[in-house]
Scaffold this active site. Structure first.
Site, mmCIF file in Angstrom:
data_model
loop_
_atom_site.group_PDB
_atom_site.id
_atom_site.type_symbol
_atom_site.label_atom_id
_atom_site.label_comp_id
_atom_site.label_asym_id
_atom_site.label_seq_id
_atom_site.Cartn_x
_atom_site.Cartn_y
_atom_site.Cartn_z
ATOM 1 N N PRO A 23 -10.489 0.793 1.824
ATOM 2 C CA PRO A 23 -10.664 1.422 3.139
ATOM 3 C C PRO A 23 -11.509 2.698 3.064
ATOM 4 O O PRO A 23 -12.020 3.158 4.078
ATOM 5 C CB PRO A 23 -9.230 1.749 3.586
ATOM 6 N N GLU A 57 -1.228 1.274 -4.296
ATOM 7 C CA GLU A 57 -1.945 2.435 -3.747
ATOM 8 C C GLU A 57 -3.416 2.406 -4.137
ATOM 9 O O GLU A 57 -4.166 3.343 -3.831
ATOM 10 C CB GLU A 57 -1.315 3.744 -4.221
ATOM 11 N N ARG A 76 -23.012 -17.717 2.072
ATOM 12 C CA ARG A 76 -23.700 -18.567 3.055
ATOM 13 C C ARG A 76 -25.181 -18.231 3.173
ATOM 14 O O ARG A 76 -25.937 -19.010 3.750
ATOM 15 C CB ARG A 76 -23.017 -18.484 4.422
ATOM 16 N N ASP A 92 -28.585 -16.332 13.188
ATOM 17 C CA ASP A 92 -27.295 -15.648 13.285
ATOM 18 C C ASP A 92 -27.316 -14.457 14.223
ATOM 19 O O ASP A 92 -28.347 -13.819 14.397
ATOM 20 C CB ASP A 92 -26.875 -15.095 11.909
HETATM 21 C C1 4G4 Z 1 -7.964 0.201 -2.365
HETATM 22 C C2 4G4 Z 1 -7.117 1.242 -2.051
HETATM 23 C C3 4G4 Z 1 -9.964 -3.001 1.606
HETATM 24 C C4 4G4 Z 1 -7.707 -1.068 -1.920
HETATM 25 C C5 4G4 Z 1 -6.008 0.997 -1.283
HETATM 26 C C6 4G4 Z 1 -8.823 -3.047 0.827
HETATM 27 C C7 4G4 Z 1 -8.601 -2.559 3.502
HETATM 28 C C8 4G4 Z 1 -9.853 -2.738 2.954
HETATM 29 C C9 4G4 Z 1 -6.579 -1.346 -1.143
HETATM 30 C C10 4G4 Z 1 -5.735 -0.279 -0.819
HETATM 31 C C11 4G4 Z 1 -7.589 -2.842 1.435
HETATM 32 C C12 4G4 Z 1 -11.053 -2.663 3.813
HETATM 33 C C13 4G4 Z 1 -3.509 -1.248 -0.455
HETATM 34 C C14 4G4 Z 1 -4.465 0.297 1.186
HETATM 35 C C15 4G4 Z 1 -6.316 -2.743 -0.677
HETATM 36 N N1 4G4 Z 1 -7.501 -2.626 2.768
HETATM 37 N N2 4G4 Z 1 -10.946 -2.143 5.018
HETATM 38 N N3 4G4 Z 1 -6.409 -2.830 0.746
HETATM 39 N N4 4G4 Z 1 -4.603 -0.474 -0.016
HETATM 40 O O1 4G4 Z 1 -12.131 -3.077 3.382
#
Ligand code: 4G4
Length: 259
Positions: free
Chosen positions: A90, A117, A155, A170
């Site tokens: 994220p 985490e 793809r 697309d």
């Molecule tokens: C890294 C850090 C990607 C990966 C924390 C991965 C959303 C996305 C993760 C986490 C993800 C995105 C468990 C919060 C795995 N969540 N938006 N989760 N978490 O690309």
């Protein structure tokens, strides 16, 4: 293209590697996908790949060494000695179609899927080349984000799509949303197919589609439109769409219940 995926849950990636457009491309040898589970590289009896967070709190973090060994194995198997990973998180840069197209041109990707985490920050500093997010929401693991990236780049590989679904048609390929599509029946209690589409006039059809693309982007994604430099023809088409749209919404208002 070869894609190596470092994941504690290879089953998640397996589905997208087996079915649909990407599954077929893999079966035909156009894409190679290999999975590496850090658990297989753990050194204790519990096969631990994660440990408690320094500083306290409830969470655990993925440990450096099992990840490092998984990465080294992926590097050896793929013959890319220095290859760094793309970390789906994220905290990453937002993925868009331009980024997908750039990644699709590479011949090797190593994807790192976080759980819990996430990954020890030192692994990110040393072994990750970039952090990518598929959107502003949180998943329980990076696997579904990696599967999305694999599908989007897969793809676009030469020979994967049929001509009929060519990538040049697309949404986003020209920065605009796609136009509406219709199939049989031509007349239905839920409406009629726009007459131009059954007219056989290919120039008029192409013009209608371009106008709908511009109009929908204007209505639904003004942020995308703001980033484009429309040429005079496109501006004229969008003006036409806006006039027609204005006509429709005014008629709706006038024929409404008067609330
Ligand atoms: C890294 C850090 C990607 C990966 C924390 C991965 C959303 C996305 C993760 C986490 C993800 C995105 C468990 C919060 C795995 N969540 N938006 N989760 N978490 O690309």
């Amino acid at each position: 293209m070869r894609i190596d995926v470092i994941t504690l849950f290879p089953e998640f990636i397996d589905v997208c590697a087996r079915v649909g457009v990407v599954g077929r491309a893999r079966a035909r040898g156009l894409i190679e996908i290999a999975m590496w589970n850090p658990r297989d590289f753990a050194t204790d009896n519990y096969r631990s790949a994660d440990d408690r967070c320094y500083g306290g709190g409830p969470g655990v973090v993925m440990m450096i060494d099992p990840l490092r060994k998984a990465l080294d194995s992926a590097r050896k198997a793929s013959g890319s000695a220095q290859g760094k990973a793309i970390y789906l998180s994220p905290q990453g840069t937002r993925l868009d179609q331009a980024k997908v197209e750039a990644l699709a041109r590479r011949d090797h990707l190593i994807l790192l899927c976080g759980r819990y985490e996430g990954v020890d920050e030192r692994f990110i500093e040393h072994a990750v080349e970039e952090e990518i997010s598929i959107g502003d929401y949180v998943l329980s693991g990076g696997e579904l984000a990696a599967a999305i990236l694999i599908d989007a780049v897969g793809r676009l590989q030469e020979g994967v799509l049929h001509d009929a679904q060519s990538a040049s048609q697309d949404s986003f390929s020209d920065g605009l949303l796609d136009c509406p599509h219709y199939t049989r029946p031509e007349r239905h209690e839920w409406g009629e197919v726009p007459a131009v589409l059954t007219s056989g006039d290919h120039a008029a059809i192409a013009r209608w589609r371009r106008k709908q693309s511009l109009g929908r982007t204007w209505l639904r994604r003004p942020d995308l439109l703001a980033r484009l430099e429309l040429d005079p023809k496109q501006r004229a088409l969008l003006d036409e769409f806006r006039r027609e749209h204005e006509g429709k919404t005014t008629r709706d208002r006038d024929s409404g219940s008067g609330e």
